[in-house]
Design an enzyme around this catalytic site. Structure first.
Site, PDB file in Angstrom:
ATOM      1  N   SER A 161      41.598  14.995 -20.510  1.00 20.09           N
ATOM      2  CA  SER A 161      41.134  13.764 -21.138  1.00 20.09           C
ATOM      3  C   SER A 161      41.377  12.548 -20.249  1.00 20.09           C
ATOM      4  O   SER A 161      40.819  12.446 -19.166  1.00 20.09           O
ATOM      5  CB  SER A 161      41.801  13.615 -22.507  1.00 20.09           C
ATOM      6  OG  SER A 161      41.238  12.573 -23.251  1.00 20.09           O
TER       7      SER A 161
ATOM      8  N   ASP B 250      36.305   7.824 -21.184  1.00 19.98           N
ATOM      9  CA  ASP B 250      37.435   8.425 -20.470  1.00 19.98           C
ATOM     10  C   ASP B 250      36.976   9.692 -19.770  1.00 19.98           C
ATOM     11  O   ASP B 250      35.783  10.003 -19.723  1.00 19.98           O
ATOM     12  CB  ASP B 250      38.608   8.673 -21.419  1.00 19.98           C
ATOM     13  CG  ASP B 250      38.333   9.782 -22.424  1.00 19.98           C
ATOM     14  OD1 ASP B 250      37.160  10.053 -22.695  1.00 19.98           O
ATOM     15  OD2 ASP B 250      39.304  10.377 -22.946  1.00 19.98           O
TER      16      ASP B 250
ATOM     17  N   ASP C 242      36.925  12.868 -20.295  1.00 19.91           N
ATOM     18  CA  ASP C 242      36.092  13.880 -20.955  1.00 19.91           C
ATOM     19  C   ASP C 242      35.131  13.260 -21.954  1.00 19.91           C
ATOM     20  O   ASP C 242      34.477  13.973 -22.717  1.00 19.91           O
ATOM     21  CB  ASP C 242      36.944  14.964 -21.607  1.00 19.91           C
ATOM     22  CG  ASP C 242      37.742  14.472 -22.799  1.00 19.91           C
ATOM     23  OD1 ASP C 242      38.016  13.253 -22.867  1.00 19.91           O
ATOM     24  OD2 ASP C 242      38.123  15.294 -23.651  1.00 19.91           O
TER      25      ASP C 242
END
Length: 445
Positions: free
Chosen positions: A102, A241, A243
């Protein structure tokens, strides 16, 4: 008993470090594959990733694990987490995997798992997989060994789904948008989707090299995007971000807008159009008290959950709500996705901009945030929140705040940190009580 590998959002850690190794990824593939080998059909798992260098290593190890227990593997390459959730369901896969950490730096990575319905796994499923990781699972033999293939049209499928969330007939012609993809999973799909809808784009963070994901860019570092918005004359800035399941916005004046204001805008839009379901917006304990007050002005409850989008989604499903999210930028639109989707959420905001012909600084400033302060205290080991001195300080602060504010003290789910947050109308009081709790935690740690 707590889980050994799974945290608040799958398995995460330093890639090739003490825990997140190719050997573990192989075992996760074997264990998860075995757990989802149900029925007589040919079983399939879909694997996506973000742009981290270690993604290649973990992708191949997972593929080996899944095929060794008889699952066929479909690799789709770099795509956002919500794309993997969507494709898992649409391709009738038994399991979906996203390789990503992430918003973390490139040297971390993680493994997120989705069930055949596109939702993140339950605690029971994760516990069952952990038990199988520690066991010797039966391997496939002869013609039962799985196959692996890569498909090339997954990106187009996701772009089509994203555009379907935008109002029919609406376009973004004439809207100048600065877009920061954090050198991450959305570096191709986000610009393509916005361009196809007619936006005039200024792009940042679209040149991944395996090492620069989230590096001073994206939703956790939107300062460069803010400067770019002002310098380019863009009407709004969009920051995703690594992902692309988080969204942070920047208005035309360069002001950074968090997930709470985004939730407020979408809630208002949904209420006015009759699309808001469940009579509530679901958010976490970290969302600002100002959002709670604004929701009340709309006749809505703000249902709070522990931190983590999986908790938000569970509460949404229990209440029949279609809007929820986190201050950090996870926005879940249940009519369109089974997890947070930064690009779909951004399109809801852009739809309001083009429909009302109003500046972002106006539509994204629906409530005045209550003074809120968050600090992190790093600790080396142990459980500082169980220390009697920390408990006593927390109890004293909660009594002092009373009904005037809130205190939230919690351990991070991904790092050795204690997060201390307080909010109240009295800013000086907030600063003092946060420091009191942080000092107690430091003394205990």
């Amino acid at each position: 008993m707590g889980k050994r590998y799974f945290g608040t959002d799958g398995i995460r850690g330093l890639a090739n470090g003490e825990q997140l190794t190719p050997e573990l990824a192989l075992k996760v593939g074997q264990a998860a594959g075995t757990h989802f080998l149900k029925g007589s059909h040919r079983h399939r798992v879909l694997i996506g990733k973000d742009t981290r260098l270690s993604g290649y290593m973990l992708e191949q190890a997972l593929t080996a694990g899944f095929t060794s227990v008889g699952m066929d593997v479909v690799q789709v390459g770099p795509l956002p987490t919500p794309a993997i959730a969507m494709l898992t369901r649409e391709m009738r896969a038994d399991l979906g995997v996203m390789i990503s950490a992430s918003h973390n730096p490139y040297y971390d990575n993680g493994i997120k798992l989705f069930g055949p319905d596109g939702y993140k796994l339950s605690d029971a499923d994760e516990a069952a997989i952990e038990a199988l990781i520690a066991a010797d699972v039966p391997r496939a033999r002869d013609a039962s060994v799985g196959r692996a293939r890569r498909i090339d049209d997954a990106r187009g499928r996701y772009i089509h789904a994203v555009k379907a969330s935008f109002p029919d007939g609406a376009r973004l012609d004439g809207l100048k948008v600065a877009l920061d993809c954090a050198h991450g999973a959305a570096y191709r799909v986000a610009p393509e989707a916005l361009w196809e809808l007619g936006a005039d784009l200024v792009t940042l963070g679209v040149e991944p090299n395996g090492l620069n994901i989230n590096d001073q860019c994206g939703s956790t570092h939107p300062e460069k995007l803010a400067a770019t918005v002002v310098a380019s004359g863009a009407q709004i800035g969009i920051a995703l971000d690594g992902d692309a399941d988080r969204l942070i916005l920047v208005d035309e004046q360069g002001r950074i807008v968090d997930g709470d204001q985004i939730l407020a805008l979408i809630a208002c839009s949904f209420v006015r159009s009759g699309r808001l379901k469940g009579g509530a917006v679901v958010a976490t304990v970290m969302s600002n008290l100002g959002l709670e007050r604004y929701c009340a002005s709309l006749g809505l409850a703000l249902a709070r959950t522990p931190v983590g989008d999986r908790h938000v989604l569970a509460e949404m499903r229990a209440r029949g709500c279609n809007l929820g999210g986190e201050q950090s930028g996870h926005v879940i639109l249940a009519d369109h996705a089974t997890t947070g989707d930064g690009l779909v959420a951004a399109l809801q905001v852009l739809a309001v901009l083009v429909a009302g012909n109003r500046p972002a600084s106006e539509v994204l400033n629906l409530f005045t945030p209550v003074p809120q302060l968050l600090r992190n205290v790093r600790f080396a080991g142990g459980k500082p929140l169980e220390d009697p001195r920390v408990k006593a300080t927390i109890a004293h602060v909660e009594a002092e705040l009373g009904s005037r504010g809130r205190l939230v003290v919690r351990p991070s789910g991904t790092e050795p940190l204690i997060r201390v947050m307080a909010e109240a109308d009295d800013e000086a009081l907030v600063a003092r009580v946060v420091e009191d709790v942080c000092e107690a935690v430091r003394a205990a740690a």
